[in-house]
Write a protein that holds these residues in place. Structure first.
Motif, PDB file in Angstrom:
ATOM      1  N   CYS A   1       6.208   8.803   2.205  1.00 27.63           N
ATOM      2  CA  CYS A   1       5.488  10.074   2.490  1.00 27.63           C
ATOM      3  C   CYS A   1       6.400  11.036   2.607  1.00 27.63           C
ATOM      4  CB  CYS A   1       4.014   9.776   3.494  1.00 27.63           C
ATOM      5  SG  CYS A   1       2.784  11.217   3.140  1.00 27.63           S
ATOM      6  N   LEU A   2       5.832  12.047   1.877  1.00 26.21           N
ATOM      7  CA  LEU A   2       7.048  13.373   2.396  1.00 26.21           C
ATOM      8  C   LEU A   2       6.057  14.087   3.733  1.00 26.21           C
ATOM      9  CD1 LEU A   2       7.076  15.436  -1.465  1.00 26.21           C
ATOM     10  CD2 LEU A   2       9.055  13.691  -0.189  1.00 26.21           C
TER      11      LEU A   2
ATOM     12  N   HIS B   1      -4.660  10.851   0.303  1.00 22.01           N
ATOM     13  CA  HIS B   1      -4.225  11.943   0.949  1.00 22.01           C
ATOM     14  C   HIS B   1      -5.594  12.559   0.965  1.00 22.01           C
ATOM     15  CE1 HIS B   1      -0.251  12.082   2.443  1.00 22.01           C
ATOM     16  NE2 HIS B   1       0.127  11.763   1.472  1.00 22.01           N
TER      17      HIS B   1
ATOM     18  N   HIS C   1      -2.187   5.661  -3.342  1.00 21.62           N
ATOM     19  CA  HIS C   1      -1.539   6.651  -1.786  1.00 21.62           C
ATOM     20  C   HIS C   1      -2.448   8.609  -2.655  1.00 21.62           C
ATOM     21  CE1 HIS C   1       1.911   7.420   1.392  1.00 21.62           C
ATOM     22  NE2 HIS C   1       1.660   9.420   0.791  1.00 21.62           N
ATOM     23  N   GLU C   2      -1.797   8.975  -3.267  1.00 24.27           N
ATOM     24  CA  GLU C   2      -1.935   9.982  -3.503  1.00 24.27           C
ATOM     25  C   GLU C   2      -3.623  10.358  -2.990  1.00 24.27           C
ATOM     26  OE1 GLU C   2       0.145  12.743  -2.698  1.00 24.27           O
ATOM     27  OE2 GLU C   2       1.929  10.274  -2.879  1.00 24.27           O
TER      28      GLU C   2
ATOM     29  N   GLN D   1      -1.233  18.483   1.840  1.00 24.08           N
ATOM     30  CA  GLN D   1       0.590  18.168   2.086  1.00 24.08           C
ATOM     31  C   GLN D   1       0.171  19.730   2.162  1.00 24.08           C
ATOM     32  OE1 GLN D   1       1.166  14.917  -0.468  1.00 24.08           O
ATOM     33  NE2 GLN D   1       2.235  14.097   1.538  1.00 24.08           N
TER      34      GLN D   1
HETATM   35 NI    NI Z   1       1.871  11.035   1.213  1.00 18.54          NI
END
Ligand code: NI
Length: 171
Positions: free
Chosen positions: A92-93, A138, A134-135, A49
């Protein structure tokens, strides 16, 4: 300050590389990732990210509380999952202002290196378990919208494309 990559972006779809070990440069990156995460009012941020193709993420399930609990995970691996599923709303960012409820295993056992190269094992459930899952997704190029129906996913992606175009015009 690290810039957070917004979806859709091919950077977010890569499978990230494991680290052989955590070196001072990675530690610096982790520090900057925490800063970017807290600044964006998030509870987790993964290296892709911020455009880095490495198996690193930072979390703080209590980021919005008074007492913070920062945790960096390197080369994380889920070694056990519970059969029980729970539903949680995720954001999510990389998808500002988009949220969706989704189902994941409630309890996980995760093995990882901490930022001091120490192997750690954590058994966790509830919100922390959700943030870690979640992470970790990614790092495998999987986004929370990938767990939704194609219809729901397409709506969010379309809105994100429009949003990115708008912010680009205003830059
Ligand atoms: Ni996220």
């Amino acid at each position: 300050m690290l810039k957070i990559v917004l979806a859709p972006d091919p950077i977010l779809k890569n499978v990230c590389e494991p680290l052989e070990q955590v070196d001072p440069q990675h530690k610096l990156l982790i520090k900057d990732m925490f800063q970017a995460m807290y600044e964006a009012n998030g509870v987790g941020l993964a290296a892709p990210q911020v455009g880095i193709n490495k198996r690193i993420f930072v979390i703080d399930p209590q980021a919005r509380e008074e007492i913070q609990t920062p945790m960096a995970m390197i080369n994380p691996k889920i070694i056990k999952i519970s059969n029980t599923l729970t539903t949680f709303e995720e954001g999510c960012l990389s998808f500002p202002n988009h949220y969706a409820e989704l189902e994941r295993p409630e309890e996980i056992t995760v093995e990882f290196l901490d930022e001091n190269n120490k192997k750690q094992i954590l058994v966790t459930k509830d919100f922390t378990s959700r943030v870690i899952q979640h992470e970790l997704d990614h790092l495998n190029g999987i986004l929370f919208v990938d767990h939704l129906s194609r219809l729901k996913r397409d709506v969010i992606i379309r809105k994100m494309k429009k949003y990115k175009k708008e912010i680009k015009q205003n830059e």
